[in-house]
Design a protein around this motif. Structure first.
Motif, PDB file in Angstrom:
ATOM      1  N   PRO A 142       3.461   8.695  18.183  1.00  0.00           N
ATOM      2  CA  PRO A 142       2.215   7.980  17.869  1.00  0.00           C
ATOM      3  C   PRO A 142       2.527   6.635  17.203  1.00  0.00           C
ATOM      4  O   PRO A 142       3.432   6.534  16.374  1.00  0.00           O
ATOM      5  CB  PRO A 142       1.497   8.931  16.905  1.00  0.00           C
ATOM      6  N   LEU A 143       1.776   5.610  17.564  1.00  0.00           N
ATOM      7  CA  LEU A 143       1.941   4.274  16.993  1.00  0.00           C
ATOM      8  C   LEU A 143       0.752   3.954  16.090  1.00  0.00           C
ATOM      9  O   LEU A 143      -0.397   4.219  16.455  1.00  0.00           O
ATOM     10  CB  LEU A 143       2.032   3.226  18.105  1.00  0.00           C
ATOM     11  N   THR A 144       1.054   3.402  14.936  1.00  0.00           N
ATOM     12  CA  THR A 144      -0.010   2.992  14.017  1.00  0.00           C
ATOM     13  C   THR A 144       0.317   1.616  13.457  1.00  0.00           C
ATOM     14  O   THR A 144       1.462   1.167  13.504  1.00  0.00           O
ATOM     15  CB  THR A 144      -0.167   3.993  12.853  1.00  0.00           C
ATOM     16  N   ALA A 145      -0.695   0.954  12.928  1.00  0.00           N
ATOM     17  CA  ALA A 145      -0.510  -0.351  12.288  1.00  0.00           C
ATOM     18  C   ALA A 145      -1.343  -0.381  11.020  1.00  0.00           C
ATOM     19  O   ALA A 145      -2.316   0.363  10.872  1.00  0.00           O
ATOM     20  CB  ALA A 145      -0.922  -1.482  13.222  1.00  0.00           C
ATOM     21  N   SER A 146      -0.950  -1.243  10.088  1.00  0.00           N
ATOM     22  CA  SER A 146      -1.701  -1.404   8.847  1.00  0.00           C
ATOM     23  C   SER A 146      -1.733  -2.878   8.476  1.00  0.00           C
ATOM     24  O   SER A 146      -0.890  -3.658   8.914  1.00  0.00           O
ATOM     25  CB  SER A 146      -1.077  -0.575   7.716  1.00  0.00           C
ATOM     26  N   GLY A 147      -2.728  -3.221   7.663  1.00  0.00           N
ATOM     27  CA  GLY A 147      -2.875  -4.604   7.249  1.00  0.00           C
ATOM     28  C   GLY A 147      -4.011  -5.327   7.937  1.00  0.00           C
ATOM     29  O   GLY A 147      -4.231  -6.510   7.685  1.00  0.00           O
ATOM     30  N   GLY A 148      -4.728  -4.612   8.817  1.00  0.00           N
ATOM     31  CA  GLY A 148      -5.825  -5.255   9.546  1.00  0.00           C
ATOM     32  C   GLY A 148      -7.108  -4.459   9.470  1.00  0.00           C
ATOM     33  O   GLY A 148      -7.326  -3.674   8.542  1.00  0.00           O
ATOM     34  N   SER A 149      -7.939  -4.615  10.482  1.00  0.00           N
ATOM     35  CA  SER A 149      -9.266  -4.011  10.488  1.00  0.00           C
ATOM     36  C   SER A 149      -9.241  -2.531  10.828  1.00  0.00           C
ATOM     37  O   SER A 149     -10.210  -1.810  10.568  1.00  0.00           O
ATOM     38  CB  SER A 149     -10.157  -4.738  11.502  1.00  0.00           C
ATOM     39  N   SER A 166       6.341   5.707  28.795  1.00  0.00           N
ATOM     40  CA  SER A 166       5.339   4.646  28.918  1.00  0.00           C
ATOM     41  C   SER A 166       4.664   4.399  27.572  1.00  0.00           C
ATOM     42  O   SER A 166       4.668   5.259  26.681  1.00  0.00           O
ATOM     43  CB  SER A 166       4.290   5.005  29.975  1.00  0.00           C
ATOM     44  N   LEU A 167       4.073   3.211  27.447  1.00  0.00           N
ATOM     45  CA  LEU A 167       3.336   2.822  26.248  1.00  0.00           C
ATOM     46  C   LEU A 167       1.857   2.860  26.557  1.00  0.00           C
ATOM     47  O   LEU A 167       1.389   2.172  27.470  1.00  0.00           O
ATOM     48  CB  LEU A 167       3.755   1.420  25.802  1.00  0.00           C
ATOM     49  N   ALA A 175       0.504   5.540  21.811  1.00  0.00           N
ATOM     50  CA  ALA A 175       1.782   6.229  21.629  1.00  0.00           C
ATOM     51  C   ALA A 175       2.773   5.863  22.714  1.00  0.00           C
ATOM     52  O   ALA A 175       2.414   5.359  23.785  1.00  0.00           O
ATOM     53  CB  ALA A 175       1.555   7.746  21.638  1.00  0.00           C
ATOM     54  N   LEU A 176       4.038   6.136  22.416  1.00  0.00           N
ATOM     55  CA  LEU A 176       5.092   6.185  23.419  1.00  0.00           C
ATOM     56  C   LEU A 176       5.169   7.633  23.874  1.00  0.00           C
ATOM     57  O   LEU A 176       5.319   8.540  23.053  1.00  0.00           O
ATOM     58  CB  LEU A 176       6.435   5.763  22.818  1.00  0.00           C
ATOM     59  N   SER A 177       5.093   7.864  25.167  1.00  0.00           N
ATOM     60  CA  SER A 177       5.100   9.237  25.635  1.00  0.00           C
ATOM     61  C   SER A 177       5.793   9.336  26.985  1.00  0.00           C
ATOM     62  O   SER A 177       5.896   8.354  27.721  1.00  0.00           O
ATOM     63  CB  SER A 177       3.671   9.777  25.750  1.00  0.00           C
ATOM     64  N   GLY A 178       6.277  10.528  27.279  1.00  0.00           N
ATOM     65  CA  GLY A 178       6.949  10.773  28.548  1.00  0.00           C
ATOM     66  C   GLY A 178       8.142  11.679  28.358  1.00  0.00           C
ATOM     67  O   GLY A 178       8.131  12.600  27.539  1.00  0.00           O
ATOM     68  N   GLU A 179       9.194  11.392  29.103  1.00  0.00           N
ATOM     69  CA  GLU A 179      10.422  12.192  29.064  1.00  0.00           C
ATOM     70  C   GLU A 179      11.610  11.270  28.858  1.00  0.00           C
ATOM     71  O   GLU A 179      11.694  10.209  29.484  1.00  0.00           O
ATOM     72  CB  GLU A 179      10.577  12.971  30.372  1.00  0.00           C
ATOM     73  N   ALA A 180      12.506  11.659  27.968  1.00  0.00           N
ATOM     74  CA  ALA A 180      13.685  10.839  27.686  1.00  0.00           C
ATOM     75  C   ALA A 180      14.659  10.907  28.865  1.00  0.00           C
ATOM     76  O   ALA A 180      15.369  11.889  29.037  1.00  0.00           O
ATOM     77  CB  ALA A 180      14.373  11.323  26.414  1.00  0.00           C
ATOM     78  N   TYR A 181      14.661   9.860  29.673  1.00  0.00           N
ATOM     79  CA  TYR A 181      15.507   9.860  30.876  1.00  0.00           C
ATOM     80  C   TYR A 181      15.554   8.447  31.462  1.00  0.00           C
ATOM     81  O   TYR A 181      14.536   7.768  31.459  1.00  0.00           O
ATOM     82  CB  TYR A 181      14.927  10.824  31.920  1.00  0.00           C
ATOM     83  N   PRO A 182      16.712   8.003  31.970  1.00  0.00           N
ATOM     84  CA  PRO A 182      18.043   8.626  31.890  1.00  0.00           C
ATOM     85  C   PRO A 182      18.735   8.279  30.584  1.00  0.00           C
ATOM     86  O   PRO A 182      18.179   7.572  29.731  1.00  0.00           O
ATOM     87  CB  PRO A 182      18.765   7.991  33.074  1.00  0.00           C
ATOM     88  N   ALA A 183      19.986   8.776  30.432  1.00  0.00           N
ATOM     89  CA  ALA A 183      20.751   8.517  29.223  1.00  0.00           C
ATOM     90  C   ALA A 183      21.050   7.019  29.090  1.00  0.00           C
ATOM     91  O   ALA A 183      21.232   6.319  30.078  1.00  0.00           O
ATOM     92  CB  ALA A 183      22.054   9.325  29.240  1.00  0.00           C
ATOM     93  N   GLY A 184      21.087   6.541  27.856  1.00  0.00           N
ATOM     94  CA  GLY A 184      21.376   5.130  27.592  1.00  0.00           C
ATOM     95  C   GLY A 184      20.762   4.711  26.278  1.00  0.00           C
ATOM     96  O   GLY A 184      20.082   5.498  25.600  1.00  0.00           O
TER      97      GLY A 184
END
Length: 403
Positions: A142-149, A166-167, A175-184
């Motif tokens: 999950p993505l959050t921000a602070s300092g604004g409205s 994906s974002l 949020a960033l969500s999906g499957e961790a792939y490929p390695a790197g």
């Protein structure tokens, strides 16, 4: 008298010459101009809402020490200026403030210099960092921000995400969500924008996806003595060009390690009942990356009954009485005997014992009332995967693979 007058004239002449020479020297010496006073730095670094801020101003060209004051404008709320030129504090609201600083030196009379600055307070993004993932693992950040409205939009400002991540900036699902792939290792920046004020904030992230093994660890499917066995394990997230080796321990007697396309295979016919632990190491041939997984593989002395088995019962005349499904679990194997528990579809439980020498199973199932047990006795055939026998009210048949 004439000699005295001559002496006085010589003295006067010498004094005149001295004055003229001094005047000449003074005229030849340049007058040093005062240095121009300046304030540094040229610009102020950006502050981040809710995070401590620190920036030091300095002055030169005058006589130290210098005293700094706010000449005009206002600092962001939460940021203060010390007389020594330190800007410190924590701003809670994103935005840009413009103000003029005055530096006064210690000369007499004092000299001053002014400089106008702009200080931007950016939105703060969370989380501040990302942990590493194993290839194939689910990703949800999950993505959050602070300092604004409180109403924000998130976008990918730079860099690249893993191809299966994906974002999303949909309301309620930022949020960033999906499957961790490929390695790197993936480096990218995400920007948050306040939909009401337009204030922004950006944070850089590094997401590491490690090569993984599937299954990750634990027990492989159980094997049985004399029964053909096949199981697999494989690397996930690499180039697809892999090699495998057992680097600690050994496979059960009768089983061998092979490879089928990208997977490691464990196959063969176990020769004795045992439980072994071993380590399988997989190598990505193209990158050299390695992953090891510790496995346990149990070879049971009995192939049937175990797992989910169909129970069909008949009365003493052979007429059908009913059918149920029973789950058989092995609890202990020792000295030619296999012990276990069983549970039917209604939740009733019992215990059973399998004798290797006679290929026979005995088990006791409580009556519905729970007063005494129903003794069952049957003969099992490993080849046909079927067990037949008797009980007080008739006969029964256990069959594997009924579902």
């Amino acid at each position: 008298m004439e000699r005295a007058a001559g002496t006085r004239g010589s003295v006067i002449a010498s004094l005149v010459i001295g004055w003229l020479l001094a005047a000449s020297l003074l005229a030849a010496t340049p007058v040093l101009a005062a240095k121009t006073m300046t304030i540094k730095p040229a610009t102020l670094k950006t502050a981040t809402a809710t995070e401590p801020y620190e920036q030091t101003l300095s002055a030169n060209g005058g006589t130290a020490p210098y005293t700094f004051t706010l000449e005009s404008g206002s600092l962001p709320e939460g940021i203060a200026l010390s007389p020594g030129g330190e800007l410190t504090g924590t701003a809670n609201t994103a935005g840009t403030s413009t103000f003029t600083m005055l530096a006064t030196d210690s000369s007499s009379p004092t000299r001053t210099v002014s400089k106008t600055f702009s200080l931007t307070v950016a939105l703060d993004l969370a989380p501040k960092s990302l942990h590493a993932y194993k290839a194939g693992a689910p990703v949800y950040v999950p993505l959050t921000a602070s300092g604004g409205s409180g109403s924000y939009e998130f976008t990918l400002a730079s860099g690249t995400l893993p191809e299966t991540v994906s974002l999303s900036s949909e309301p309620g699902f930022q949020a960033l969500s999906g499957e961790a792939y490929p390695a790197g290792t993936y480096t990218f920046a995400i920007q948050a924008k306040d939909k009401s004020t337009g204030a922004t904030g950006t944070r850089e992230y590094k997401l590491k996806v490690r090569l993984s093994m599937s299954p990750e660890k634990g027990s492989l499917p159980e094997a049985s003595v004399g029964q053909s066995y096949f199981a697999t394990a494989n690397l996930v997230g690499g180039s697809g060009n892999y090699s495998y080796a057992v680097t600690e321990g050994a496979l059960p007697e009768g089983l061998v390690l092979g490879q089928e396309q990208t997977s490691a295979t464990f196959s063969g016919t176990p020769q004795k009942a045992e439980s072994v632990k071993f380590t399988l190491t997989g190598t990505d041939v193209e990158t050299g990356a390695q992953v090891s997984a510790k496995y346990r593989l149990k070879v049971s002395a009995i192939a049937f009954p175990k797992g989910l088995v169909e129970l069909e019962e008949a009365d003493k005349e052979g007429s059908f009485r009913g059918r149920d499904f029973v789950f058989f679990a092995i609890t202990k194997e020792a000295k030619g005997l296999v012990h276990g528990t069983m549970q039917d579809g209604d939740g009733s439980t019992g215990k059973w014992t399998y004798t290797l020498a006679t290929n026979a199973i005995d088990f006791d199932w409580p009556e519905i009332s729970g007063s005494e047990g129903f003794p069952y006795h049957g003969t099992c055939s490993q080849a046909s995967e079927e067990c037949t026998g008797t009980q007080p009210f008739g006969t029964f048949v256990l069959r594997v693979g009924a579902l």
